[in-house]
Each structure stands twice: as C-alpha cells, then as structure tokens.
Scaffold this motif. Sequence first.
Motif, PDB file in Angstrom:
ATOM      1  N   THR A  68     -33.798  50.824 -16.210  1.00 22.61           N
ATOM      2  CA  THR A  68     -33.114  50.310 -15.016  1.00 22.61           C
ATOM      3  C   THR A  68     -31.652  50.039 -15.335  1.00 22.61           C
ATOM      4  N   ASP A  69     -30.779  50.623 -14.549  1.00 18.64           N
ATOM      5  CA  ASP A  69     -29.342  50.343 -14.708  1.00 18.64           C
ATOM      6  C   ASP A  69     -28.924  49.132 -13.886  1.00 18.64           C
ATOM      7  N   VAL A  70     -29.502  49.027 -12.694  1.00 16.36           N
ATOM      8  CA  VAL A  70     -29.156  47.909 -11.811  1.00 16.36           C
ATOM      9  C   VAL A  70     -30.434  47.396 -11.158  1.00 16.36           C
ATOM     10  N   LEU A  71     -30.591  46.067 -11.200  1.00 12.91           N
ATOM     11  CA  LEU A  71     -31.771  45.420 -10.621  1.00 12.91           C
ATOM     12  C   LEU A  71     -31.363  44.553  -9.436  1.00 12.91           C
ATOM     13  N   LEU A  72     -31.954  44.827  -8.269  1.00 16.20           N
ATOM     14  CA  LEU A  72     -31.791  43.949  -7.103  1.00 16.20           C
ATOM     15  C   LEU A  72     -32.970  42.988  -7.069  1.00 16.20           C
ATOM     16  N   TRP A  73     -32.749  41.763  -6.587  1.00 20.54           N
ATOM     17  CA  TRP A  73     -33.808  40.750  -6.612  1.00 20.54           C
ATOM     18  C   TRP A  73     -33.791  39.960  -5.320  1.00 20.54           C
ATOM     19  N   TRP A  74     -34.915  39.998  -4.612  1.00 13.72           N
ATOM     20  CA  TRP A  74     -35.091  39.157  -3.436  1.00 13.72           C
ATOM     21  C   TRP A  74     -36.331  38.294  -3.642  1.00 13.72           C
ATOM     22  N   PHE A 116     -27.103  43.209 -12.141  1.00 15.00           N
ATOM     23  CA  PHE A 116     -28.065  42.322 -11.482  1.00 15.00           C
ATOM     24  C   PHE A 116     -27.471  41.856 -10.166  1.00 15.00           C
ATOM     25  N   ILE A 117     -28.246  42.063  -9.079  1.00 13.85           N
ATOM     26  CA  ILE A 117     -27.761  41.719  -7.737  1.00 13.85           C
ATOM     27  C   ILE A 117     -28.784  40.828  -7.053  1.00 13.85           C
ATOM     28  N   PRO A 118     -28.687  39.520  -7.234  1.00 11.63           N
ATOM     29  CA  PRO A 118     -29.586  38.604  -6.521  1.00 11.63           C
ATOM     30  C   PRO A 118     -29.144  38.468  -5.073  1.00 11.63           C
ATOM     31  N   LEU A 119     -30.116  38.575  -4.176  1.00  9.34           N
ATOM     32  CA  LEU A 119     -29.818  38.556  -2.742  1.00  9.34           C
ATOM     33  C   LEU A 119     -30.404  37.307  -2.099  1.00  9.34           C
ATOM     34  N   HIS A 120     -29.657  36.750  -1.171  1.00  9.71           N
ATOM     35  CA  HIS A 120     -30.098  35.632  -0.339  1.00  9.71           C
ATOM     36  C   HIS A 120     -30.733  34.510  -1.191  1.00  9.71           C
ATOM     37  N   SER A 121     -31.999  34.200  -0.940  1.00 14.46           N
ATOM     38  CA  SER A 121     -32.603  33.036  -1.586  1.00 14.46           C
ATOM     39  C   SER A 121     -32.933  33.280  -3.057  1.00 14.46           C
ATOM     40  N   TRP A 179     -20.719  49.250  -8.669  1.00 16.41           N
ATOM     41  CA  TRP A 179     -19.843  48.373  -9.446  1.00 16.41           C
ATOM     42  C   TRP A 179     -20.595  47.761 -10.644  1.00 16.41           C
ATOM     43  N   ALA A 180     -21.849  47.381 -10.414  1.00 15.79           N
ATOM     44  CA  ALA A 180     -22.602  46.673 -11.466  1.00 15.79           C
ATOM     45  C   ALA A 180     -23.174  47.603 -12.520  1.00 15.79           C
ATOM     46  N   ALA A 181     -23.167  48.899 -12.232  1.00 15.94           N
ATOM     47  CA  ALA A 181     -23.756  49.837 -13.183  1.00 15.94           C
ATOM     48  C   ALA A 181     -23.030  49.761 -14.512  1.00 15.94           C
ATOM     49  N   PRO A 182     -23.779  49.724 -15.586  1.00 18.24           N
ATOM     50  CA  PRO A 182     -23.150  49.603 -16.896  1.00 18.24           C
ATOM     51  C   PRO A 182     -22.314  50.824 -17.225  1.00 18.24           C
ATOM     52  N   PRO A 183     -21.112  50.615 -17.729  1.00 24.42           N
ATOM     53  CA  PRO A 183     -20.329  51.745 -18.232  1.00 24.42           C
ATOM     54  C   PRO A 183     -20.917  52.138 -19.583  1.00 24.42           C
ATOM     55  N   GLU A 184     -20.201  52.912 -20.331  1.00 30.25           N
ATOM     56  CA  GLU A 184     -20.801  53.343 -21.596  1.00 30.25           C
ATOM     57  C   GLU A 184     -21.067  52.175 -22.524  1.00 30.25           C
ATOM     58  N   ALA A 185     -20.484  51.046 -22.227  1.00 31.12           N
ATOM     59  CA  ALA A 185     -20.758  49.844 -23.014  1.00 31.12           C
ATOM     60  C   ALA A 185     -22.255  49.569 -23.069  1.00 31.12           C
ATOM     61  N   THR A 231     -33.685  49.493  -9.589  1.00 31.63           N
ATOM     62  CA  THR A 231     -34.980  48.903  -9.267  1.00 31.63           C
ATOM     63  C   THR A 231     -34.759  47.776  -8.265  1.00 31.63           C
ATOM     64  N   ILE A 232     -35.467  47.869  -7.134  1.00 31.48           N
ATOM     65  CA  ILE A 232     -35.391  46.826  -6.104  1.00 31.48           C
ATOM     66  C   ILE A 232     -36.638  45.965  -6.218  1.00 31.48           C
ATOM     67  N   TRP A 233     -36.421  44.700  -6.556  1.00 26.81           N
ATOM     68  CA  TRP A 233     -37.556  43.787  -6.693  1.00 26.81           C
ATOM     69  C   TRP A 233     -37.631  42.857  -5.500  1.00 26.81           C
ATOM     70  N   ASN A 234     -38.832  42.647  -5.020  1.00 27.08           N
ATOM     71  CA  ASN A 234     -39.036  41.780  -3.850  1.00 27.08           C
ATOM     72  C   ASN A 234     -40.236  40.878  -4.101  1.00 27.08           C
TER      73      ASN A 234
END
Lengths: 242, 242, 242, 242
Positions: free
Chosen positions: A65-71, A97-102, A223-229, A7-10
């Motif tokens: 959501t496995d990975v969330l980007l946030w701008w 979780f991948i926070p970008l820039h600001s 890389w950030a995607a959760p493994p079976e954990a 999920t890409i959040w902006n």
Amino acid sequence: MALLRVTIWNEFFHEIEDPIARGHYPQGIHEQLRQALAADDLEIRTAWLEKDAEHGLSEEVLSQTDVLLWWGHCRHGDVRDDVADRVVDYVNRGMGFIPLHSAHRSKPFRRLMGTSCMLRWRADEDRGDRCIVWNVNPNHPITQGVPLHFTLEQEEMYGELFFIPQPEELVFLSWFEGGNVFRGGCTFTRGIGKIFYFHPGHEMFPSYYNENVLRVIANAIRWAAPPEARELNAGRYMDPVV
Amino acid sequence: MALLRVTIWNEFFHEIEDPIARGHYPQGIHEQLRQALAADDLEIRTAWLEKDAEHGLSEEVLSQTDVLLWWGHCRHGDVRDDVADRVVDYVNRGMGFIPLHSAHRSKPFRRLMGTSCMLRWRADEDRGDRCIVWNVNPNHPITQGVPLHFTLEQEEMYGELFFIPQPEELVFLSWFEGGNVFRGGCTFTRGIGKIFYFHPGHEMFPSYYNENVLRVIANAIRWAAPPEARELNAGRYMDPVV
Amino acid sequence: MALLRVTIWNEFFHEIEDPIARGHYPQGIHEQLRQALAADDLEIRTAWLEKDAEHGLSEEVLSQTDVLLWWGHCRHGDVRDDVADRVVDYVNRGMGFIPLHSAHRSKPFRRLMGTSCMLRWRADEDRGDRCIVWNVNPNHPITQGVPLHFTLEQEEMYGELFFIPQPEELVFLSWFEGGNVFRGGCTFTRGIGKIFYFHPGHEMFPSYYNENVLRVIANAIRWAAPPEARELNAGRYMDPVV
Amino acid sequence: MALLRVTIWNEFFHEIEDPIARGHYPQGIHEQLRQALAADDLEIRTAWLEKDAEHGLSEEVLSQTDVLLWWGHCRHGDVRDDVADRVVDYVNRGMGFIPLHSAHRSKPFRRLMGTSCMLRWRADEDRGDRCIVWNVNPNHPITQGVPLHFTLEQEEMYGELFFIPQPEELVFLSWFEGGNVFRGGCTFTRGIGKIFYFHPGHEMFPSYYNENVLRVIANAIRWAAPPEARELNAGRYMDPVV
C-alpha cells in the motif's frame, strides 16, 4: 509508470445498521470512494473492520500500500492495537495516510499525533450545519482544481478547539453556520510518511458525492504517495558513522 | 523592574472626519487604547500621522519604544517610506510590533511580511458582521484569561484568503456570520522582534471597549516585549569567526 | 506538456574581474548552470546585471518566467529598486524563486523575507571550509535522488545566526569544519510563490559542477514551478462577497 | 506566588553500574540536576525507575507536577506502559515535559511525537566529540542569558537524520567535530502541554555541570510551566454547542 497502490479502509458499520447511512452508501463508504476515485494511475483495494481478523490490514496488504485512507467513527475501540501500531509503523516508513472525518479519533491517527485529537461537534443528525470550506493554500498540490471556497449544504459540525499538534500546513479552514470554525484540512509528516486530515464525510450526509470533496481526496492521494524515499529502509539511518 | 515602554500609533483620520467613528473614539483610537491599557508596568505614549514631520516616530521615539502598536486604514500611502523602513529596522532589532485591524495593509507590516497582505472584506458600515473569535492556542501567553471564544456583535468582515506568510503560531480564528473565516490572530518573528497581528477594531464599531479584545492586546504587549536579546546589537552577529 | 520557463540571473562580475572565478566559470555562473541544468522539460534563458537597463528582467521576461534563479554577491546595491520590487511582485503572484549562495543579501530576497538576512561568514578565499550538507527532509521533492549527506571539499563558510524568518521547511543543514552550522536549504512561500534558498556556490570554488548541488537545484526548479494556481490573478481575491 | 513544582526523573542505572558515570554523578544525574537547578521559585522532587512500582510517577505525584524532566538511556523498555501513557496524558493536559539526551527514545517522548525518534550516534565512550551548541533563536525565553554559541569539549555525537516531527521552534543546532549536525534543542506542543527536547547529557561526560547547559534547562522549566490554561479540564472542550 508503476500504479499507485491505494487501500481504502472503512469501519463499515453505520452503512449496515442505519437506514439513512445505508441510503447514501448502500455498499459502504469505501465502495463509493473506490468508484469515485477510480483512475488510470491508481490500483485501489478496500478493507474494513470485519473483513478478517486483522481488519484486512495484514503485513502483506500494508507492504503493498502506498496510500491508506481511513474512515471510522463509533468502533475505534474495536481496532486491534497491534494493527493500529502496524499502520503507525508503515506511515513512519513512508506510507501516505489520509484519515477522513471521524477518523480524527482513530487509533492510528491519535498515535501519530500524540494527542487526544478531541474537538467540538454538534450532533444534529437530521440537519447538520451548512459548511463552507475555505481553501487557504491555493498553491498546494492538494488544492489544485479546487475553488477558493465551496459549500456543503449539510455536514456534521466539527469545530475548534481541535487538539492536534500545530499542522505543518493549513490547507482548508471550514465555517459552520452554527458559529464554529475548524482547521479541517491539515498536513503532517511522521517519519518519512505524509498525512492529510480532511473533515467532510459524516455518514448521514452525501459528502462523498461532492465533486470538490472528491477532488481534494484525489489530489491528496497523489500528494501523500511516497517518493523514492519510500525505498529507504529505516535501518540505514542507524549507521553511527559519517 | 523597568517599565515597558509602549508607543501607540494611530492614523487618526476617521475619528476626525467621520461622525460615527468620532462618536466611538472622540479623542482617537490611540487615546482609547492608551487609557484602557494603562497599567503599573507600562509607560505608554501615543503618536499619529500628523503629529510631526516623522509621524511622531523619530529615531528618538523608536529607540525608547519596546512595543509599537499600529492602527491605520485609508492613509497608508501618506506614511513616509523612510519612517516605515525605520520601523521595520527597529522590529528586526527587537522592538515588538502589534499591527491592529486594517494595519494589515500598512507599509511596515507589508514590508515585514514580504507579501501584499491583501484579504477579503465586506464593507457594510452600518451593520458589519457578527464575529466570533475562537481561541485556538489556549496555552499561549496571548490567550491567558481569554475564553475559548467570544463574540463581537459588529465587526468588519476580514476573511480568507489572507496573503500572509504562514504564521509561526495561529492564536485566533474568526468566524463571520456572512460565511467567512479568518486567521485573525497570528504571530511572526522578524530578526529578533516579535509581531502579533490582530484583526478587531474597525473604526465604525466599538471593539476597543470590549474586555476580551483589550485583554488580548494587553497580553500581546507583554509577550512582544523584547527579552534581554533586545540589548544585542545586530553588529555583533557579523563577526565572521567562531 | 508545456515547457517550464526558467530564467537564470547572475551578477556576472567576479567571473570577469577575478581570475580564479573566471577559471571556474569562464562564461559566467549563469552559463554553467544553464548548461548543467539543460533538460527536455525546461526552456532556460539567462540574464545578468549589465545585460540591459533593466538587468535583463523586463516585464516581458518575468511574465514569461515560471522559475527565477538568482546569483549575486558584491553588487546587490546596483540592482534597481523598481526591478527588485518587480521580482517580489512576480513571486507573490506565483513565480518560483531560487536565491543561491550570497543572494541571501540580494534586494528581492531581503524584501521577501522582511529581515536583514545577515549571517556569519568566513572569508578564506584560498581554502574555504570543508562542508558537509545534511539532508534533513528525505521525503521532500527537493531531496529526491540526493544522498543523506554529501561533501563539498571547499565552500565559503555561511553560518548561524542567519537572520531569516522561521523557514516553512528545513531541507538541508550544513556543517563546516571550522565549527559552524547553517540552515543552508530552506523553503518559504510568499503570496502564491515558492522560494528555496540554497547556500553552495561561492565563486572561488567549483560547487556548480557538483552533481548533488546540481541535482538539488534541478529538483528545486520543478518544486518551485507554479501549479495552475499561477493562473490566478491576485485581483480576484479582492471580491469582498462570499 | 505559588512555587513551580518540578519532578526530575532519572533511569538511575549507569551511575550505579558504571564507574565513570558514577564518578561524574555519584548520587545520580537526578541529584546533580536537583542541586544545580535549586531556586527560590521551584519546589523540586526526584523520582527514578526503581523508586517504587510506578517508578515514582504515581497519579499523586504527576497531579502535583508542573514540569517533568526525564533522563533515560538503556532501560526504556522497563518503563511500564501505563506509566508512560500517564505521562503522555498529563502532558496533554498541560504538564511541561523536558526529555534530556537519550530520553529521545523514551516511551513518553516517542508516544508524544508519533515517530521512532531514531537518530545517528557515535559511541566513543572514552572521548566523545567536541560539540558546539549554536543558539539559533536568541529572542526565545529558553535562550535568555545563553551566548550565541558554547562548547562542550566532550559529548556523545547525536546527529541527523533525527526522526521527529517538524519542531514548532528550532532553538539550538549542534555541531560535532566528527562531521555531524543535530537539531538538538527543539520545542513542541501536545494538547496544552509544552515540550522541550535538549540533547546534552551523556552519562560518561560531565555536561550537567556546564553553566550554559544548566541555564538552558533552568530557562526551559520556566518556559514549559503551564499558564493558567493548566487549570482547564479537557472535559470542558467536549461541550458540543457554541
């Protein structure tokens, strides 16, 4: 193999209000990222501040959501506290979780870090600084296919002192022509969730068209995607007996 | 309170052979550091490559040294292996160790790190690069009294990729006008000994007269000094029974 | 996809000399590991101290090895220095390295760590200690499929104080019934090579038949395998100009 | 030299309600710590949950506190959110913070960590577990004068998995007779404030009379005290120009 659900959040504010930002990203930064990151192993959706009452980040969305980007940039304060806490909780339970820039000052990132996440910056919207991104971790999954350094001709200066906890891994260090350095690519773990902060992406410059920036983000998603954990329920850790 | 016993070791080659280096340091880098670091709580001695057959680093000297500074550049290979191993052993038993500038490639530092300690550099002996040293750890004992950034108008460029293990603490990041960044102030522990690497000090420039550089080294000496743990004999850890 | 090339190195002394060790591992620890780790994505070879003059670790073998496992105990001193240095060099250039059990005192591991790697141990060859291995990093690639704790009914006690540098990641902590704890699963990076130390495997007990121990080692092999960074030649980092 | 200003905060509930806890600490845990830690270089005050409307932690008190100790257990939820946030803010600005025992689940600690801080525990109020605390960082200021291991005959079991971010320094590892291990002494930095979590101190056992436990806390107070960096006002870091 199951698709990775991204999920890409902006915030999606500047690209509406500001003609320069709109020029770079006419449909919004989220849409540019969605198109540029499209791949066979990913299922990408987008969300934004005013999408709905929960900013498009309902329990239902996050639970898928496995990975969330946030701008986000100037409207961090408009994000609901309960939604920010929901994101923090999902990260702890394994969502990448991948926070970008600001997004360094976004509510979820600050709550995950426990610090102000303040930094130096230089507001020169016309020109920015020339920025050289140095890869200081060449065997890291996030830097595969990325050269030892690459240049962004124009980027907003983000510099030290950056008030974050000591990163687990330092991946990129950025140089700015005005005299600054920045720990601009860093990893953290919170609970069983992985976090990667990456600084490029000021709305006034076209960094999200740069192939190296996109490669870094694409790598970081995997890389950030959760493994079976990820399947682990926090509850089971509460069992008090060996 | 007992005095802290410091030994400053220098290769002492350039200052003899090269007129520019001799101009900056007519009695050698070790002597400039000795004078500039003099303080009531320190007892400082010096040693150098050709002082005697053991480079002035006999068992007797090291057994009376709390903190060892090391400057070397082009004659690393002339340091005896047994003396290098002796230094490594003393560090593991608690002696503080402060490799300066090109000591990154010295035998003791490489053996303590387990890596090549290679880096990028730019050999421009006439001019060097303007260098801004950024303090990224303002509550660390090594940065007390040091501003958030300071400038060296001329310094040899040392840049990433620097092949060291991940530092325990990143203390300084350096910016160079030519486009490079460098993890130029880093801490490590080996055994019970503390290590601080610090990059300024090319022999062609007067960095060891800079008040901030000297303050950093002075702080590092106190930080690296062994606490009472120094008294511990490695042997006692061998006791196999609780 | 190319196969991952694994070399399992064993001292191969106890299994010849000692009837109990031979009982557990009649063809040697290396052979048990080779059989137990066999998988479609791996190409496994073995080597041992007396295989040939270079202990089976010639330039040719190492240049074709992606991940090296190392088991040694009482004959560390018989490993040639030049072969140990060769291993250190290959690790720095990207070869994964997995020292097992008493390989904590092997020449390559000590040279990579820069410390004595001493620890406490309890020599009770008949009985050992009951050991519980705690997984403290459940989202790490090495712990996938591994429970939060598992028990080895008999294992040699290895305990703190363990003289290693601070690990980059702590993966397992072990509990011993006699009162000891141990950082028994740790990761390090040296150069661009990944290292994972894992403590189970005393020759007097059958730990290398335990499914969890084997799962950990199998995961570690995949984790330590060099990414494309492996292709990088250290030489290119020497280019002094941006 | 100015005195170090220490505030010891206690929930102060069990020692009123529970006869066993009251037996150990008739005037409260805070009062026992105040008396046991008294020293010439310290100025110690105490505060507790019901001391006043702000739990004794007004702006005035925190602005005069160099190091804050925190003990809480079953009434974390009764701490006001604004007071918890105030503590988080002061830590980021340089106040040392030492959460003890079940303060792992206190609001300030969780907000500083960004994780749940959950752990395993074993509720055996009559007996507890025998606990051996292992010093794994013998050159750290917090372990000076502390043996390599010491025993608490009765302590509440706190075990892994402990949901904290990777500590900057691991100082103590604890062993429990029931089969558990615990990262029971850990350091963190948030902003320019230092944090040390230490696990002993269940209210049903007399751990705060143990000389080693007290020595550790006494050392931690001096370690966590802000250096002159404490004087820095976060605001100055906002200056956007080099």
